[in-house]
Design a protein around this motif. Structure first.
Motif, mmCIF file in Angstrom:
data_model
loop_
_atom_site.group_PDB
_atom_site.id
_atom_site.type_symbol
_atom_site.label_atom_id
_atom_site.label_comp_id
_atom_site.label_asym_id
_atom_site.label_seq_id
_atom_site.Cartn_x
_atom_site.Cartn_y
_atom_site.Cartn_z
ATOM 1 N N ALA A 222 0.858 -1.191 0.000
ATOM 2 C CA ALA A 222 0.000 0.000 0.000
ATOM 3 C C ALA A 222 0.893 1.238 0.000
ATOM 4 C CB ALA A 222 -0.913 -0.009 1.215
ATOM 5 N N ILE A 223 0.873 1.976 -1.089
ATOM 6 C CA ILE A 223 1.696 3.172 -1.222
ATOM 7 C C ILE A 223 0.906 4.377 -0.719
ATOM 8 C CG2 ILE A 223 3.035 4.603 -2.791
ATOM 9 C CD1 ILE A 223 4.054 1.716 -2.420
ATOM 10 N N VAL A 224 1.489 5.089 0.217
ATOM 11 C CA VAL A 224 0.833 6.239 0.840
ATOM 12 C C VAL A 224 1.657 7.485 0.574
ATOM 13 C CG1 VAL A 224 0.055 7.248 3.014
ATOM 14 C CG2 VAL A 224 -0.155 4.790 2.629
ATOM 15 N N VAL A 225 0.963 8.588 0.268
ATOM 16 C CA VAL A 225 1.612 9.877 0.050
ATOM 17 C C VAL A 225 1.149 10.826 1.145
ATOM 18 C CG1 VAL A 225 1.895 11.852 -1.496
ATOM 19 C CG2 VAL A 225 1.718 9.528 -2.442
ATOM 20 N N VAL A 226 2.123 11.420 1.842
ATOM 21 C CA VAL A 226 1.838 12.348 2.938
ATOM 22 C C VAL A 226 2.515 13.683 2.639
ATOM 23 C CG1 VAL A 226 2.026 12.773 5.416
ATOM 24 C CG2 VAL A 226 1.719 10.433 4.561
ATOM 25 N N HIS A 227 1.765 14.777 2.812
ATOM 26 C CA HIS A 227 2.316 16.119 2.592
ATOM 27 C C HIS A 227 2.642 16.751 3.936
ATOM 28 C CE1 HIS A 227 2.260 20.476 1.686
ATOM 29 N NE2 HIS A 227 2.831 20.066 0.556
ATOM 30 N N ILE A 228 3.861 17.280 4.053
ATOM 31 C CA ILE A 228 4.347 17.859 5.305
ATOM 32 C C ILE A 228 4.592 19.352 5.113
ATOM 33 C CG2 ILE A 228 6.145 17.772 7.078
ATOM 34 C CD1 ILE A 228 4.553 15.218 6.964
ATOM 35 N N ALA A 229 4.109 20.158 6.050
ATOM 36 C CA ALA A 229 4.290 21.610 5.996
ATOM 37 C C ALA A 229 5.756 21.977 6.240
ATOM 38 C CB ALA A 229 3.400 22.280 7.030
ATOM 39 N N ASN A 231 7.235 23.906 8.287
ATOM 40 C CA ASN A 231 7.694 24.052 9.666
ATOM 41 C C ASN A 231 7.775 22.713 10.423
ATOM 42 O OD1 ASN A 231 4.957 23.629 9.761
ATOM 43 N ND2 ASN A 231 4.528 25.276 11.227
ATOM 44 N N SER A 232 7.677 21.594 9.697
ATOM 45 C CA SER A 232 7.787 20.279 10.354
ATOM 46 C C SER A 232 8.735 19.349 9.615
ATOM 47 C CB SER A 232 6.403 19.631 10.461
ATOM 48 O OG SER A 232 5.591 20.310 11.380
ATOM 49 N N LEU A 233 9.658 19.915 8.846
ATOM 50 C CA LEU A 233 10.550 19.074 8.042
ATOM 51 C C LEU A 233 11.438 18.193 8.912
ATOM 52 C CD1 LEU A 233 11.709 21.522 5.209
ATOM 53 C CD2 LEU A 233 9.760 19.949 5.248
ATOM 54 N N VAL A 272 0.720 10.523 11.955
ATOM 55 C CA VAL A 272 0.235 11.737 11.277
ATOM 56 C C VAL A 272 -0.441 12.674 12.266
ATOM 57 C CG1 VAL A 272 -1.343 12.604 9.507
ATOM 58 C CG2 VAL A 272 0.026 10.558 9.056
ATOM 59 N N LEU A 273 -1.193 12.123 13.221
ATOM 60 C CA LEU A 273 -1.849 12.964 14.234
ATOM 61 C C LEU A 273 -0.829 13.735 15.066
ATOM 62 C CD1 LEU A 273 -4.699 10.605 15.492
ATOM 63 C CD2 LEU A 273 -4.994 12.872 14.448
ATOM 64 N N GLY A 274 0.354 13.157 15.226
ATOM 65 C CA GLY A 274 1.394 13.835 15.989
ATOM 66 C C GLY A 274 1.876 15.126 15.344
ATOM 67 N N ARG A 278 -0.109 20.024 10.396
ATOM 68 C CA ARG A 278 1.069 20.218 9.531
ATOM 69 C C ARG A 278 1.360 18.995 8.666
ATOM 70 N NH1 ARG A 278 4.764 21.435 14.487
ATOM 71 N NH2 ARG A 278 3.234 19.949 15.292
ATOM 72 N N ALA A 279 0.476 17.986 8.709
ATOM 73 C CA ALA A 279 0.636 16.797 7.866
ATOM 74 C C ALA A 279 -0.724 16.377 7.330
ATOM 75 C CB ALA A 279 1.267 15.660 8.647
#
Length: 307
Positions: A222-229, A231-233, A272-274, A278-279
């Motif tokens: 299962a390939i998942v794509v997550v976008h990160i803001a 300020n959370s790199l 992700v909730l953490g 920003r995610a």
């Protein structure tokens, strides 16, 4: 202290062919008469000291007692010292540290080591970790309650065979008496651990990890794509170390990762909730909808508290 001086003298003699009494006296700021008495004490402890006469004479340890430097190169010795020191930091292992001191006698050069290893997990009860390792050594059965991936709590009695550190977590591998088969247990999910007086005589041949049965079945990748803001790199790079990373022009980050089993994505949701807002899970849509449903359920629970 005399004991510290004697230990230091032993390692100095191991590291040098011949050391004169005057050199030892100067180093330890004592008289040569004291050095003679120290040498006698070292001999009485069973370490074979040889006395060399002449202008360049002094004391040394017979060659047969020393480890042959040609057996291990400097890279080998440094690697062994690194691993043993890391293990000792977790298990408070005096035998490992004694081995480290022996290896240091044949280590070439000095200065800052090129590699250090800290495997201590401060979120884990290291007392339990040491108890399990002791049980493995003494062949004692351990009993504990285990919380599995389905959040079910079961009582287990296990003949522990080995400890493993992988994916930043500790696991114990052993023969589960309840299941009559070998299992891996994640230490963070073990509660109420007890080392029992019962011992076992079964010989456990520890199989390589890739040959062990996989009790957590994997579905299609299962390939998942997550976008990160932007300020959370840093946090994202720490949390999703194995993901493919694409840095975007606006400073944000797009992560692509294979979660293996899409039917049980709770661990991913927790990560992700953490990140708060920003995610964002971008793909696949089905997983994003599951996450949205979880968020709505959370909001409903908070709303219920206001009534």
């Amino acid at each position: 202290m005399k004991l510290e001086r004697l230990i230091s003298m032993i390692y100095m003699l191991l590291n040098n062919e011949v050391v004169s009494a005057s050199e030892l006296a100067d180093k330890y700021k004592v008289s040569q008469r004291t050095i003679y008495r120290d040498i006698d004490a070292i001999c009485a402890a069973g370490i074979p000291i040889v006395s060399y006469q002449g202008v360049h004479g002094g004391y040394g340890i017979v060659e047969e007692y020393k480890m042959d430097r040609s057996l291990l190169g400097s890279y080998d010795v440094g690697s062994l010292i690194t691993v043993l020191q890391g293990m000792s930091s977790v298990f408070r292992d005096d035998k490992a540290m004694e081995t480290v001191r022996k290896l240091q006698t044949i280590q070439q050069g000095g200065g800052m080591p090129s590699l250090s290893l800290d495997i201590e997990n401060r979120r884990l009860n290291n007392k339990e970790l040491r108890s399990i390792r002791s049980a493995i050594t003494t062949k004692h059965i351990v009993r504990f309650d285990y919380i599995d991936a389905k959040n079910e709590r079961t009582s287990r009695k296990v003949e522990p065979a080995s400890l493993m550190y992988k994916n930043q977590s500790w696991y114990v591998y052993g023969f589960c008496l309840a299941r009559q088969d070998y299992r891996e247990f994640k230490l963070s999910r073990i509660v109420e651990l007890t080392v029992l007086p019962e011992t076992f005589s079964r010989f456990h041949e520890v199989r390589p990890a890739d040959e062990r049965p996989d009790w957590l079945s994997r579905d299609k990748p299962a390939i998942v794509v997550v976008h990160i803001a932007p300020n959370s790199l840093a946090k994202a790079l720490d949390v999703f170390m194995g993901a493919d990373k694409t840095f975007n022009d606006d400073g944000s980050l797009t992560l692509t990762l294979d979660i293996g089993n899409a039917s049980n994505p709770e661990w991913l949701f927790s990560l992700v909730l953490g990140f708060g807002d920003r995610a964002v899970i971008v793909e696949p849509p089905e997983l994003r909808e599951m996450f949205e449903a979880k968020l709505r359920s959370m909001l409903d629970r908070y709303a219920a508290l206001r009534k």
